[in-house]
Scaffold this motif. Structure first.
Motif, PDB file in Angstrom:
ATOM      1  N   ILE A  18      16.486  80.051  29.119  1.00 51.59           N
ATOM      2  CA  ILE A  18      15.742  78.771  28.492  1.00 51.59           C
ATOM      3  C   ILE A  18      14.345  78.791  28.656  1.00 51.59           C
ATOM      4  O   ILE A  18      13.883  79.369  29.607  1.00 51.59           O
ATOM      5  CB  ILE A  18      16.328  77.546  29.334  1.00 51.59           C
ATOM      6  CG1 ILE A  18      17.764  77.584  29.561  1.00 51.59           C
ATOM      7  CG2 ILE A  18      15.799  76.309  28.897  1.00 51.59           C
ATOM      8  CD1 ILE A  18      18.457  76.746  30.558  1.00 51.59           C
ATOM      9  N   SER A  19      13.676  78.904  27.426  1.00 48.39           N
ATOM     10  CA  SER A  19      12.037  78.682  27.482  1.00 48.39           C
ATOM     11  C   SER A  19      11.564  77.774  28.551  1.00 48.39           C
ATOM     12  O   SER A  19      12.087  76.672  28.854  1.00 48.39           O
ATOM     13  CB  SER A  19      11.374  78.599  26.205  1.00 48.39           C
ATOM     14  OG  SER A  19      11.878  77.342  25.795  1.00 48.39           O
ATOM     15  N   SER A  20      10.321  78.048  29.293  1.00 49.25           N
ATOM     16  CA  SER A  20       9.711  77.324  30.075  1.00 49.25           C
ATOM     17  C   SER A  20       9.501  75.910  29.809  1.00 49.25           C
ATOM     18  O   SER A  20       9.639  74.802  30.367  1.00 49.25           O
ATOM     19  CB  SER A  20       8.651  77.950  30.877  1.00 49.25           C
ATOM     20  OG  SER A  20       7.877  78.089  29.820  1.00 49.25           O
ATOM     21  N   ASP A  21       9.209  75.709  28.493  1.00 50.78           N
ATOM     22  CA  ASP A  21       8.928  74.524  27.828  1.00 50.78           C
ATOM     23  C   ASP A  21      10.118  73.471  27.927  1.00 50.78           C
ATOM     24  O   ASP A  21       9.956  72.370  27.759  1.00 50.78           O
ATOM     25  CB  ASP A  21       8.066  74.317  26.460  1.00 50.78           C
ATOM     26  CG  ASP A  21       8.736  75.084  25.523  1.00 50.78           C
ATOM     27  OD1 ASP A  21       9.269  76.257  25.838  1.00 50.78           O
ATOM     28  OD2 ASP A  21       8.965  74.159  24.438  1.00 50.78           O
ATOM     29  N   GLN A  22      11.007  74.207  27.704  1.00 48.66           N
ATOM     30  CA  GLN A  22      12.476  73.369  27.556  1.00 48.66           C
ATOM     31  C   GLN A  22      13.073  73.256  28.902  1.00 48.66           C
ATOM     32  O   GLN A  22      14.002  72.455  28.914  1.00 48.66           O
ATOM     33  CB  GLN A  22      13.316  74.311  26.735  1.00 48.66           C
ATOM     34  CG  GLN A  22      12.855  74.155  25.277  1.00 48.66           C
ATOM     35  CD  GLN A  22      14.144  74.735  24.523  1.00 48.66           C
ATOM     36  OE1 GLN A  22      14.796  75.599  24.675  1.00 48.66           O
ATOM     37  NE2 GLN A  22      14.047  74.582  22.730  1.00 48.66           N
ATOM     38  N   GLN A  23      12.567  73.675  30.030  1.00 48.06           N
ATOM     39  CA  GLN A  23      13.526  73.768  31.198  1.00 48.06           C
ATOM     40  C   GLN A  23      13.639  72.458  32.016  1.00 48.06           C
ATOM     41  O   GLN A  23      14.385  72.084  32.493  1.00 48.06           O
ATOM     42  CB  GLN A  23      12.800  74.813  32.005  1.00 48.06           C
ATOM     43  CG  GLN A  23      13.323  76.076  31.809  1.00 48.06           C
ATOM     44  CD  GLN A  23      12.565  77.130  32.895  1.00 48.06           C
ATOM     45  OE1 GLN A  23      12.500  76.824  34.017  1.00 48.06           O
ATOM     46  NE2 GLN A  23      12.891  78.477  32.395  1.00 48.06           N
ATOM     47  N   GLU A  24      12.508  71.574  31.649  1.00 44.99           N
ATOM     48  CA  GLU A  24      12.346  70.175  32.166  1.00 44.99           C
ATOM     49  C   GLU A  24      13.328  69.247  31.180  1.00 44.99           C
ATOM     50  O   GLU A  24      14.158  68.341  31.591  1.00 44.99           O
ATOM     51  CB  GLU A  24      11.049  69.645  32.116  1.00 44.99           C
ATOM     52  CG  GLU A  24      10.378  69.938  33.681  1.00 44.99           C
ATOM     53  CD  GLU A  24      10.996  69.467  34.512  1.00 44.99           C
ATOM     54  OE1 GLU A  24      11.574  68.184  34.735  1.00 44.99           O
ATOM     55  OE2 GLU A  24      11.445  70.169  35.554  1.00 44.99           O
ATOM     56  N   ARG A  25      13.271  69.565  30.037  1.00 46.15           N
ATOM     57  CA  ARG A  25      13.896  68.625  28.881  1.00 46.15           C
ATOM     58  C   ARG A  25      15.505  68.695  28.886  1.00 46.15           C
ATOM     59  O   ARG A  25      16.081  67.822  28.532  1.00 46.15           O
ATOM     60  CB  ARG A  25      13.345  68.848  27.595  1.00 46.15           C
ATOM     61  CG  ARG A  25      11.774  68.606  27.410  1.00 46.15           C
ATOM     62  CD  ARG A  25      11.077  69.146  26.342  1.00 46.15           C
ATOM     63  NE  ARG A  25      11.769  68.024  25.345  1.00 46.15           N
ATOM     64  CZ  ARG A  25      11.658  68.581  24.026  1.00 46.15           C
ATOM     65  NH1 ARG A  25      11.162  69.761  23.415  1.00 46.15           N
ATOM     66  NH2 ARG A  25      12.049  67.683  22.953  1.00 46.15           N
ATOM     67  N   ILE A  26      16.048  70.046  29.310  1.00 43.73           N
ATOM     68  CA  ILE A  26      17.378  70.205  29.263  1.00 43.73           C
ATOM     69  C   ILE A  26      18.067  69.069  30.160  1.00 43.73           C
ATOM     70  O   ILE A  26      19.442  68.867  30.158  1.00 43.73           O
ATOM     71  CB  ILE A  26      17.847  71.400  29.628  1.00 43.73           C
ATOM     72  CG1 ILE A  26      17.171  71.851  31.002  1.00 43.73           C
ATOM     73  CG2 ILE A  26      17.453  72.395  28.741  1.00 43.73           C
ATOM     74  CD1 ILE A  26      18.005  73.399  31.528  1.00 43.73           C
ATOM     75  N   PHE A  27      17.439  68.253  31.188  1.00 42.44           N
ATOM     76  CA  PHE A  27      17.997  67.350  32.092  1.00 42.44           C
ATOM     77  C   PHE A  27      18.022  65.979  31.436  1.00 42.44           C
ATOM     78  O   PHE A  27      18.563  65.089  32.068  1.00 42.44           O
ATOM     79  CB  PHE A  27      17.185  67.443  33.371  1.00 42.44           C
ATOM     80  CG  PHE A  27      17.535  69.138  34.149  1.00 42.44           C
ATOM     81  CD1 PHE A  27      18.574  69.219  34.525  1.00 42.44           C
ATOM     82  CD2 PHE A  27      16.393  69.733  34.065  1.00 42.44           C
ATOM     83  CE1 PHE A  27      19.028  70.483  35.248  1.00 42.44           C
ATOM     84  CE2 PHE A  27      16.438  70.839  34.709  1.00 42.44           C
ATOM     85  CZ  PHE A  27      17.700  71.255  35.227  1.00 42.44           C
ATOM     86  N   ASP A  28      17.303  66.094  30.095  1.00 45.36           N
ATOM     87  CA  ASP A  28      17.329  64.446  29.525  1.00 45.36           C
ATOM     88  C   ASP A  28      18.684  64.332  28.812  1.00 45.36           C
ATOM     89  O   ASP A  28      19.210  65.263  28.154  1.00 45.36           O
ATOM     90  CB  ASP A  28      16.123  64.505  28.634  1.00 45.36           C
ATOM     91  CG  ASP A  28      14.698  64.745  29.189  1.00 45.36           C
ATOM     92  OD1 ASP A  28      14.663  64.458  30.382  1.00 45.36           O
ATOM     93  OD2 ASP A  28      13.784  64.845  28.425  1.00 45.36           O
ATOM     94  N   MET A  29      18.892  63.220  28.678  1.00 43.51           N
ATOM     95  CA  MET A  29      19.988  62.677  27.966  1.00 43.51           C
ATOM     96  C   MET A  29      19.911  63.194  26.519  1.00 43.51           C
ATOM     97  O   MET A  29      19.124  62.931  25.815  1.00 43.51           O
ATOM     98  CB  MET A  29      20.409  61.259  28.329  1.00 43.51           C
ATOM     99  CG  MET A  29      21.718  60.845  27.797  1.00 43.51           C
ATOM    100  SD  MET A  29      22.063  58.941  27.726  1.00 43.51           S
ATOM    101  CE  MET A  29      20.969  58.282  28.814  1.00 43.51           C
TER     102      MET A  29
END
Ligand code: ADP
Length: 496
Positions: A430-441
């Motif tokens: 998972i790319s670093s910019d997506q790592q935070e967003r994957i926990f979003d609904m």
């Protein structure tokens, strides 16, 4: 009077004159100076000395534009040359210590009874301090003028005595129109008493807190403003008036209202979305339960070697997937309403992990899952069903996003204060910019949209871990697999 500078023959009362003064003969040779002049020059030139600089005792001099001034060009030299008076001529003097003084020189040539030039007298006024006050005043005036806020000065009767360009633009009156009028000019009728209160406070020397109100322009337009009022004191400290700074806050109020409107709208849409999810999920659950019961009935009625069994098993598997999706949606709507409930119990982590892995392997018999458990076989105090939801989500993601031949690793270890469960796959990462967003609904990486899913598993897992005071995070690199971590604080493992 005994004074170090008065070793000069003092021809007259000028010695004690409070203003710096000196005289020269017709050639410009200094014939007398008083203590004021010596202090102003910062030196004591020789009097009646042809070897001393003529015309002025100053060490160096400058024109008011800053260019150097030769002694022969100074006002005293010109007065002697042209036999004429010079008044209020501004020069700058530099003392031997490098300090400078701004000076106004007043020179009168002196003549004898035969009208022959015999010299000149120069009275000097130091204006250095006045110059800096003047500079400050200009700076302040420029600030006031360039401000887009209205800055208004008024006396204690409320009569306007200054009105900047900001005030002209805001209220539409020119300064000529406004100065001399009462400030009530810009106060709407129903707010006139505000001015009475302000003036009373100012007269009593009380602070007037900034406040928001309405003022009126020349053309009757009502303008919402934020007002800051400060007393104006004269040099002896007596309050003689007030300055009023008015900032137009129409745009701010408009933006605030829009923000309120949008946040209300957002809340409404959000509520409708929650209602929709809750309603449809429940509506779907019942038909699905009937479908499952029917499939199970067929499964038991149809001989196990019948070719129909394959279809029934496939249908049951799809029903199970649908069931998980609907359950997750129901849980999400429970999270939104704060009604997701938990039942905490103590259980063995290793045994729990085995159970989850076995369940997932029955659906995916070809996958290889490597287990690396904590040898002390710790127990955990948690909601078993909710934590199994977390683990099932991590395992099914690892299976879904990695190749069939790639093994998956499940580790459990105690690290300091935490018991951590980690699921690692060798998938796309998972790319670093997506790592935070994957926990979003509902977030799903674009590249992963060919895989089935709804983007709710990780969101739900994060909420469940938060309810356990736990942590939940990912470590991953694009193209190098992913590791998901769920960790529980150790005291949680001790309670029962
Ligand atoms: P879903 O898998 O249904 O899309 P999740 O909430 O479980 O929903 O995951 C959200 C997103 O995180 C996925 O769509 C995917 O982009 C990414 N993701 C989750 N797990 C992995 C993984 N093991 N490897 C790569 N990407 C993953």
């Amino acid at each position: 009077m005994d004074h170090p500078f008065i070793d000069i023959p003092a021809p007259n009362i000028l010695s004690h004159f409070p203003v710096p003064v000196y005289t020269t003969d017709a050639k410009g040779v200094i014939s007398f100076y008083n203590i004021g002049a010596a202090n102003l020059w910062g030196r004591k030139p020789q009097v009646n000395s042809p070897t001393e600089q003529a015309f002025s005792g100053a060490w160096k001099m400058y024109h008011s534009d800053g260019t150097a001034m030769a002694h022969a060009q100074c006002p005293m030299a010109l007065a002697l040359k042209f036999k004429k008076s010079y008044h209020q001529t501004e020069i700058t003097i530099e003392r031997p210590d490098g300090s400078r003084a701004n000076v106004l020189e007043n020179i009168n040539p002196l003549f004898d009874d035969n009208s022959e030039l015999i010299g000149a007298v120069n009275l000097m006024y130091e204006i250095t301090n006045l110059k800096s006050i003047e500079a400050d005043t200009y700076r302040l005036a420029a600030l006031v003028e360039s401000s887009s806020d209205a800055i208004i000065g008024k006396n204690l009767q409320g009569v306007i005595n200054s009105w900047n360009r900001g005030a002209e633009e805001m209220f539409g009156y020119t300064s000529d129109e406004a100065i001399g009028k009462n400030v009530r000019l810009i106060i709407p009728d129903e707010r006139q008493e505000e001015e009475d209160n302000i003036l009373a406070k100012i007269r009593n020397g009380e602070k007037v807190e900034s406040f928001e109100t309405i003022r009126k322009s020349k053309h009757g337009k009502l303008i919402p403003v934020s007002l800051t009022i400060s007393p104006i004191k004269n040099s002896s400290g007596t309050i003689v008036g007030a300055s009023k700074i008015a900032r137009d806050i129409s745009m701010m109020i408009k933006a605030q209202n829009e923000l309120k409107h949008y946040s209300r709208e957002l809340k409404r849409i959000n509520n409708s979305k929650d209602d929709f999810i809750a309603m449809t999920s429940h509506e779907l659950k019942n038909p699905l339960a009937i479908l499952k019961a029917n499939l199970q009935f067929l499964e038991s009625e149809i001989p196990s070697d019948s070719e129909w069994q394959v279809l029934i098993q496939k249908s049951l598997k799809q029903e199970e997937k649908l069931h998980v999706i609907i359950s997750n949606l129901i849980d999400i709507s429970r999270i939104q309403t704060g009604t997701l409930s938990f039942v905490f119990k103590t259980f063995s982590v290793n045994e729990f992990l085995d159970e989850c892995i076995e369940n997932i392997l029955t659906l995916n018999p070809r996958r290889k899952i490597i287990r690396e458990y904590e040898p002390s076989d710790p127990s955990i105090y948690a909601d078993r069903i909710r934590v199994s939801q977390v683990l099932n989500n991590l395992l099914s993601n690892a299976i879904k996003y990695s190749a069939e031949n790639d093994p998956i690793q499940v580790r459990c270890y105690i690290d300091g204060e935490d018991l951590t469960i980690c699921v690692t796959d060798a998938g796309p990462g998972i790319s670093s910019d997506q790592q935070e967003r994957i926990f979003d609904m509902f977030f799903r990486a674009k590249e992963m949209r060919s895989f089935p899913g709804m983007g709710i598993g990780l969101y739900l897992s994060k909420q469940i871990m938060a309810a356990h005071n736990g942590k939940f995070w990912v470590e991953s690199e694009e193209g190098a697999g992913s590791s998901f971590f769920a960790s529980f604080p150790i005291p949680q493992t001790k309670k029962d």
